[in-house]
Motif scaffolding. Structure first.
Motif, PDB file in Angstrom:
ATOM      1  N   VAL A 290      10.525   8.345   7.606  1.00  0.00           N
ATOM      2  CA  VAL A 290       9.640   9.478   7.894  1.00  0.00           C
ATOM      3  C   VAL A 290       8.181   9.127   7.668  1.00  0.00           C
ATOM      4  CG1 VAL A 290      11.378  11.243   7.467  1.00  0.00           C
ATOM      5  CG2 VAL A 290       9.959  10.476   5.596  1.00  0.00           C
ATOM      6  N   GLY A 291       7.952   8.076   6.890  1.00  0.00           N
ATOM      7  CA  GLY A 291       6.567   7.708   6.644  1.00  0.00           C
ATOM      8  C   GLY A 291       6.499   6.573   5.654  1.00  0.00           C
ATOM      9  N   ALA A 292       5.318   6.386   5.079  1.00  0.00           N
ATOM     10  CA  ALA A 292       5.125   5.293   4.136  1.00  0.00           C
ATOM     11  C   ALA A 292       4.001   5.655   3.176  1.00  0.00           C
ATOM     12  CB  ALA A 292       4.788   4.004   4.876  1.00  0.00           C
ATOM     13  N   GLU A 293       4.007   4.963   2.046  1.00  0.00           N
ATOM     14  CA  GLU A 293       2.881   5.088   1.115  1.00  0.00           C
ATOM     15  C   GLU A 293       2.073   3.802   1.175  1.00  0.00           C
ATOM     16  OE1 GLU A 293       3.859   5.664  -3.037  1.00  0.00           O
ATOM     17  OE2 GLU A 293       1.753   5.901  -3.594  1.00  0.00           O
ATOM     18  N   ALA A 294       0.764   3.946   1.304  1.00  0.00           N
ATOM     19  CA  ALA A 294      -0.129   2.788   1.274  1.00  0.00           C
ATOM     20  C   ALA A 294      -0.404   2.426  -0.184  1.00  0.00           C
ATOM     21  CB  ALA A 294      -1.439   3.120   1.993  1.00  0.00           C
ATOM     22  N   LEU A 295      -0.252   1.140  -0.510  1.00  0.00           N
ATOM     23  CA  LEU A 295      -0.482   0.670  -1.880  1.00  0.00           C
ATOM     24  C   LEU A 295      -1.425  -0.527  -1.817  1.00  0.00           C
ATOM     25  CD1 LEU A 295       3.240   1.047  -2.896  1.00  0.00           C
ATOM     26  CD2 LEU A 295       1.355   2.336  -3.964  1.00  0.00           C
ATOM     27  N   VAL A 296      -2.524  -0.431  -2.537  1.00  0.00           N
ATOM     28  CA  VAL A 296      -3.547  -1.474  -2.430  1.00  0.00           C
ATOM     29  C   VAL A 296      -3.177  -2.694  -3.274  1.00  0.00           C
ATOM     30  CG1 VAL A 296      -5.009  -0.587  -4.310  1.00  0.00           C
ATOM     31  CG2 VAL A 296      -6.065  -1.867  -2.447  1.00  0.00           C
ATOM     32  N   ARG A 297      -3.503  -3.877  -2.793  1.00  0.00           N
ATOM     33  CA  ARG A 297      -3.376  -5.134  -3.523  1.00  0.00           C
ATOM     34  C   ARG A 297      -4.669  -5.902  -3.373  1.00  0.00           C
ATOM     35  NH1 ARG A 297       0.310  -2.629  -4.692  1.00  0.00           N
ATOM     36  NH2 ARG A 297       2.532  -3.001  -4.510  1.00  0.00           N
TER      37      ARG A 297
END
Ligand code: C2E
Ligand code: MG
Ligand code: MG
Ligand code: MG
Length: 280
Positions: A55-62
């Motif tokens: 259904v979607g995604a979470e953006a996670l910074v690296r």
């Protein structure tokens, strides 16, 4: 090392603390440079519903640090918040996330995806936050209704009224809100009904021992019930096993995120992981 010398060694100037302070100062200087040199990247972690549908995604910074290798947000978001660097970093994150959303919109297979983006309290409180986000949405052509901002309860600590006003304004453009790490903050339940939220996100600390710890299970079940009675969606984070997923589903939580479905990864890899998933 102090620890090796035994517990009785009390040292006033712990070299580990000095080292930690020096490390922090070095990271802060590095971070300013990193923004200019574009060393940050976004990874994406799938959010999945029953049937295994994405259904979607979470953006996670690296942070791809030239000497240290990949640095994870727990080691630099705090510094970015303390120094104010979270404002330009957060702007870069939102811009990059919205470009990804606009790219997904061009493809029939990904056009329905919702992208969740973490926004820290200091970033959200910045006077230009709303105007700049609306500008980023315009520039990138991303659909505001496909963007979900993940906020934490700490946002309410300083000026709850201002935060609520901002949420209401963004919501008129279609932006959605999820309350991240729910259950770990300090806010009272009376705030919850005043916040224009769409979703509660059950903190992973309640999911981790869900199967073996009756208290965690009770809390998770209560959060699901609370979400339902407030007419909010609910998602669980940190879902690592099929047992956890199945129990959450039994509680009525049918939206999941965690290593069971995939590690955070570049967008194309995230989509591949899901296409090979066996439907729960
Ligand atoms: P969060 O928003 O609660 O994100 C969930 C964290 O749990 C992520 O860690 C994710 O990689 C990790 N995770 C996902 N699935 C599992 C699982 O099944 N088991 C376990 N044990 N962990 C799992 P990450 O990426 O290191 O991020 C840590 C925190 O840093 C995030 O917690 C969020 O508070 C913050 N953060 C990450 N990206 C951003 C960002 O772009 N902006 C801001 N302001 N904060 C961010
Ligand atoms: Mg989050
Ligand atoms: Mg979370
Ligand atoms: Mg968390």
């Amino acid at each position: 090392e102090a620890k090796a010398q035994g517990r009785n060694t009390l040292r006033f100037f712990d070299p580990r603390i000095q080292q930690a302070v020096a490390e922090r100062t070095a990271l802060e200087a590095d971070m300013r440079r990193a923004l200019v040199q574009q060393q940050f990247i976004l990874h994406y972690q799938a959010q999945v519903e029953a049937g295994g549908r994405l259904v979607g995604a979470e953006a996670l910074v690296r942070w791809e640090h030239p000497d240290r290798g990949r640095v994870y947000p727990n080691d630099f978001i705090g510094i970015a918040e303390a120094t104010g660097l979270i404002v330009p970093l957060g702007a870069w994150i939102l811009h990059t996330a919205c470009m990804q959303l606009a790219a997904w919109a061009k493809n029939a297979e990904t056009a329905h995806l919702i992208l969740a983006v973490n926004v820290s309290a200091r970033q959200f409180r910045h006077v230009h936050f709303v105007a700049e986000l609306l500008e980023v949405l315009r520039e990138t052509g991303a659909d505001p209704a496909r963007l979900k901002l993940e906020l934490t309860e700490s946002l309410l600590l300083d000026d709850a009224e201002a935060a609520i006003a901002r949420m209401i304004e963004l919501r008129t453009h279609g932006v959605r809100f999820s309350l991240d790490d729910f259950g770990t903050g300090y806010s009272s339940l009376s705030y919850l009904k005043r916040l224009p939220l769409d979703q509660l996100k059950i903190d992973q600390s309640f999911v981790r021992d869900l199967i073996t710890n009756a208290n965690d299970a009770a809390i998770a079940r209560t959060i699901v019930a609370l979400a339902h009675s407030l007419d909010l969606a609910v998602i669980a984070e940190g879902v690592e096993t099929e047992e956890q997923r199945a129990l959450l589903e039994r509680f009525g939580c049918c939206l999941w995120q965690g290593f069971l479905f995939g590690q955070p990864a570049p967008a194309d890899q995230m989509l591949q992981q899901i296409s090979t998933l066996v439907a729960p």
